[in-house]
Design a protein around this motif. Sequence first.
Motif, PDB file in Angstrom:
ATOM      1  N   THR A 111      -5.386   1.809   2.211  1.00 18.10           N
ATOM      2  CA  THR A 111      -5.271   2.886   0.889  1.00 18.10           C
ATOM      3  C   THR A 111      -6.296   3.951   0.915  1.00 18.10           C
ATOM      4  N   LEU A 118       1.507   4.241  -2.906  1.00 19.13           N
ATOM      5  CA  LEU A 118       1.302   5.623  -2.792  1.00 19.13           C
ATOM      6  C   LEU A 118       2.535   6.580  -2.559  1.00 19.13           C
ATOM      7  N   GLN A 128      -4.852   7.685   1.208  1.00 16.23           N
ATOM      8  CA  GLN A 128      -5.166   8.914   0.482  1.00 16.23           C
ATOM      9  C   GLN A 128      -5.993  10.015   0.949  1.00 16.23           C
ATOM     10  N   VAL A 181       0.925  -1.158  -0.015  1.00 17.90           N
ATOM     11  CA  VAL A 181      -0.061  -0.049   0.209  1.00 17.90           C
ATOM     12  C   VAL A 181       1.027   1.377   0.012  1.00 17.90           C
ATOM     13  N   THR A 182       1.983   1.292   1.057  1.00 20.14           N
ATOM     14  CA  THR A 182       2.559   2.635   1.132  1.00 20.14           C
ATOM     15  C   THR A 182       3.525   2.639  -0.138  1.00 20.14           C
ATOM     16  N   GLU A 238      -6.019  -3.993   2.952  1.00 18.39           N
ATOM     17  CA  GLU A 238      -5.399  -3.137   2.168  1.00 18.39           C
ATOM     18  C   GLU A 238      -6.170  -2.033   1.656  1.00 18.39           C
TER      19      GLU A 238
END
Length: 90
Positions: free
Chosen positions: A79, A35, A83, A31-32, A75
Amino acid sequence: MATPAHIPDVVLITKANCHLCTEARAAVGRVTAALGIGWTEQSVDDDAGLRDRFAEEIPVVLVDGVQRDFWKIDEARLTRTLQRALGQQP
């Protein structure tokens, strides 16, 4: 010129010999990375305060100091949370 977005502080709380922690590391990492932000890990094995606070909820994901998930990391939810913190539209 636009003000830079807030970069959330993502911390994964883990312990040794924890299969859920292994899965959580992978989930938080995916996830990180997607992003473009970093994360850190802290172990309850090294911190009695964390051990007392989270006891049997390990692994735990904190975003800006707020507990967002534990045991099995979602996840999609992580996310969306990140966000929002980044000022992006989920």
